[in-house]
Design a protein around this motif. Structure first.
Motif, PDB file in Angstrom:
ATOM      1  N   ARG A 137       1.318 -37.471  -5.873  1.00 17.49           N
ATOM      2  CA  ARG A 137       1.167 -37.117  -4.464  1.00 17.49           C
ATOM      3  C   ARG A 137       2.531 -36.972  -3.808  1.00 17.49           C
ATOM      4  O   ARG A 137       3.393 -37.844  -3.920  1.00 17.49           O
ATOM      5  N   GLU A 138       2.719 -35.863  -3.095  1.00 14.82           N
ATOM      6  CA  GLU A 138       4.021 -35.534  -2.539  1.00 14.82           C
ATOM      7  C   GLU A 138       4.319 -36.335  -1.272  1.00 14.82           C
ATOM      8  O   GLU A 138       3.414 -36.823  -0.594  1.00 14.82           O
ATOM      9  N   ALA A 139       5.597 -36.416  -0.947  1.00 13.20           N
ATOM     10  CA  ALA A 139       6.018 -37.048   0.297  1.00 13.20           C
ATOM     11  C   ALA A 139       5.634 -36.166   1.471  1.00 13.20           C
ATOM     12  O   ALA A 139       5.657 -34.933   1.382  1.00 13.20           O
ATOM     13  N   SER A 140       5.280 -36.801   2.576  1.00 17.24           N
ATOM     14  CA  SER A 140       4.956 -36.053   3.789  1.00 17.24           C
ATOM     15  C   SER A 140       6.108 -36.075   4.777  1.00 17.24           C
ATOM     16  O   SER A 140       6.035 -35.458   5.835  1.00 17.24           O
ATOM     17  N   GLN A 141       7.177 -36.766   4.439  1.00 19.57           N
ATOM     18  CA  GLN A 141       8.286 -36.933   5.369  1.00 19.57           C
ATOM     19  C   GLN A 141       9.604 -36.964   4.617  1.00 19.57           C
ATOM     20  O   GLN A 141       9.721 -37.557   3.553  1.00 19.57           O
ATOM     21  N   ALA A 142      10.588 -36.288   5.167  1.00 20.27           N
ATOM     22  CA  ALA A 142      11.964 -36.343   4.662  1.00 20.27           C
ATOM     23  C   ALA A 142      12.876 -36.010   5.831  1.00 20.27           C
ATOM     24  O   ALA A 142      12.459 -35.350   6.788  1.00 20.27           O
ATOM     25  N   ASN A 143      14.085 -36.482   5.788  1.00 17.68           N
ATOM     26  CA  ASN A 143      14.997 -36.221   6.895  1.00 17.68           C
ATOM     27  C   ASN A 143      15.346 -34.740   6.991  1.00 17.68           C
ATOM     28  O   ASN A 143      15.681 -34.105   5.986  1.00 17.68           O
ATOM     29  N   ALA A 144      15.267 -34.213   8.206  1.00 21.13           N
ATOM     30  CA  ALA A 144      15.603 -32.815   8.432  1.00 21.13           C
ATOM     31  C   ALA A 144      17.120 -32.646   8.474  1.00 21.13           C
ATOM     32  O   ALA A 144      17.843 -33.503   8.989  1.00 21.13           O
ATOM     33  N   SER A 145      17.611 -31.546   7.899  1.00 24.72           N
ATOM     34  CA  SER A 145      19.043 -31.254   7.953  1.00 24.72           C
ATOM     35  C   SER A 145      19.259 -29.995   8.777  1.00 24.72           C
ATOM     36  O   SER A 145      18.366 -29.151   8.912  1.00 24.72           O
ATOM     37  N   VAL A 146      20.452 -29.879   9.331  1.00 25.03           N
ATOM     38  CA  VAL A 146      20.782 -28.724  10.175  1.00 25.03           C
ATOM     39  C   VAL A 146      22.049 -28.059   9.654  1.00 25.03           C
ATOM     40  O   VAL A 146      22.785 -28.629   8.855  1.00 25.03           O
ATOM     41  N   GLY A 147      22.291 -26.836  10.124  1.00 20.77           N
ATOM     42  CA  GLY A 147      23.487 -26.106   9.760  1.00 20.77           C
ATOM     43  C   GLY A 147      24.590 -26.294  10.791  1.00 20.77           C
ATOM     44  O   GLY A 147      24.465 -27.082  11.742  1.00 20.77           O
TER      45      GLY A 147
END
Length: 356
Positions: free
Chosen positions: A211-221
């Motif tokens: 089962r996959e993760a539903s959350q991960a930290n978003a990264s920006v450019g």
């Protein structure tokens, strides 16, 4: 074999949010392998976060009613759990020696054998991710100043990135076989590899837990980071962690608007690569000499060569910044509009049900 507690103490920006989300998604599957991931009331995963805040005496603007007594509540769940247990939060990486000693003693008092797990990522990527994280929570610091502070030891993030410091604190009195280092794979590898390495540290490396993760930290450019710096300067304390606008910035501005844009990514430049590589080599050598159990490859902790077309994140990009700012305004307007419309829609649907 005695019951074990695996205490995952970070490091920050090493895939911890992804792993915690995947632990939560696979809780039922983990039970089949004798591993428990205890959560709070109504399966609230924040119990680990609140407990880490209490252990490290940290203030993130969280309601004290959540934090006070949270470590005791988590210990109670650890004591009642059948089988091995995982406790995980990267805030634990900042603990002092005394704080770590008390926490380890508390866990040992539950009757379990305590193991410490540290996930580690190459320092170049940890540093760039760490700067982005500071921007999400109100920082106005330039990339250059942030790196200078990290190199000089004036960065809280850098203390958490340093495996020699973290493991000297948490593993001071533990034998090497009870200290686990899980290395994050180099760029280009599937995140499943980090998950499988983490499971190996828990002793269930052959487990089928897809089962996959539903959350991960978003990264920006780069332009998005510049928008955040300007926004933080304008909003002041309201943008900082625990401030009135902090949830809005993290949840809507970053995750909803900025993270989805395709822009030049934030990477380490050629001027900083030598000292980061030297620091990484020293850490790898220390880990080898300490004899910790490695799940992965310590060479994964060596930073890759800088991009020959590297872009300085502090160089102004007026047009790209304007585009990112307009996208943010569009998302915010959509959110405001949706929040104004939803109550009317709910009333309409309820009225339709009553008439039917």
């Amino acid at each position: 074999m005695p019951r074990r507690v695996f205490l995952h103490v970070g490091a920050p920006k090493s895939g911890t949010t992804y792993l915690q989300s995947r632990l939560r998604a696979n809780r039922r599957g983990l039970r089949a392998y004798g591993v428990r991931y205890p959560l709070g009331w109504f399966a609230d995963p924040r119990l680990h976060y609140w407990a880490a805040l209490e252990v490290t005496d940290s203030d993130h603007g969280v309601d004290p009613r959540h934090v006070d007594g949270s470590w005791r509540r988590l210990l109670r769940r650890v004591r009642r759990a059948r089988g091995d247990v995982v406790v995980s939060h990267e805030m634990l990486a900042k603990a002092t020696g005394d704080q770590a000693a008390r926490a380890l003693a508390d866990l040992a008092a539950t009757g379990a054998e305590v193991h410490v797990v540290l996930t580690a990522r190459d320092l170049a990527r940890e540093l760039t991710s760490g700067w982005q994280e500071t921007l999400k929570f109100g920082s106005r610091t330039t990339f250059r100043r942030y790196l200078d502070n990290a190199r000089a030891g004036r960065s809280g993030f850098m203390q958490g990135f340093d495996p020699t410091r973290v493991l000297a604190v948490w593993g001071a009195d533990l034998p090497a076989e009870r200290i686990h280092v899980v290395t994050a794979p180099p760029p280009g590898h599937d995140a499943d590899l980090l998950w499988s390495r983490f499971l190996a540290a828990l002793g269930v490396g052959e487990a089928e837990l897809p089962r996959e993760a539903s959350q991960a930290n978003a990264s920006v450019g780069i332009p998005e980071a510049q928008v955040l710096r300007r926004l933080n300067r304008r909003l002041g304390e309201d943008a900082r962690r625990g401030g009135a606008l902090s949830p809005l910035i993290e949840g809507i501005v970053v995750s909803g608007a900025l993270a989805s844009r395709r822009s030049p990514r934030i990477t380490l430049g050629p001027a900083d690569h030598p000292w980061v590589a030297e620091r990484s080599d020293a850490w790898i050598e220390w880990l080898r000499e300490r004899g910790v159990r490695v799940h992965g490859d310590l060479d994964d902790l060596r930073p890759g060569e800088p991009d020959p077309d590297w872009v300085d994140p502090d160089v102004l990009m007026p047009q790209k910044v304007a585009g990112a700012a307009l996208d943010t305004v569009e998302v915010l307007l959509g959110e405001v509009s949706a929040r104004r419309v939803r109550p009317t829609e709910r009333v309409r649907r309820a009225w339709a049900r009553l008439r039917s």
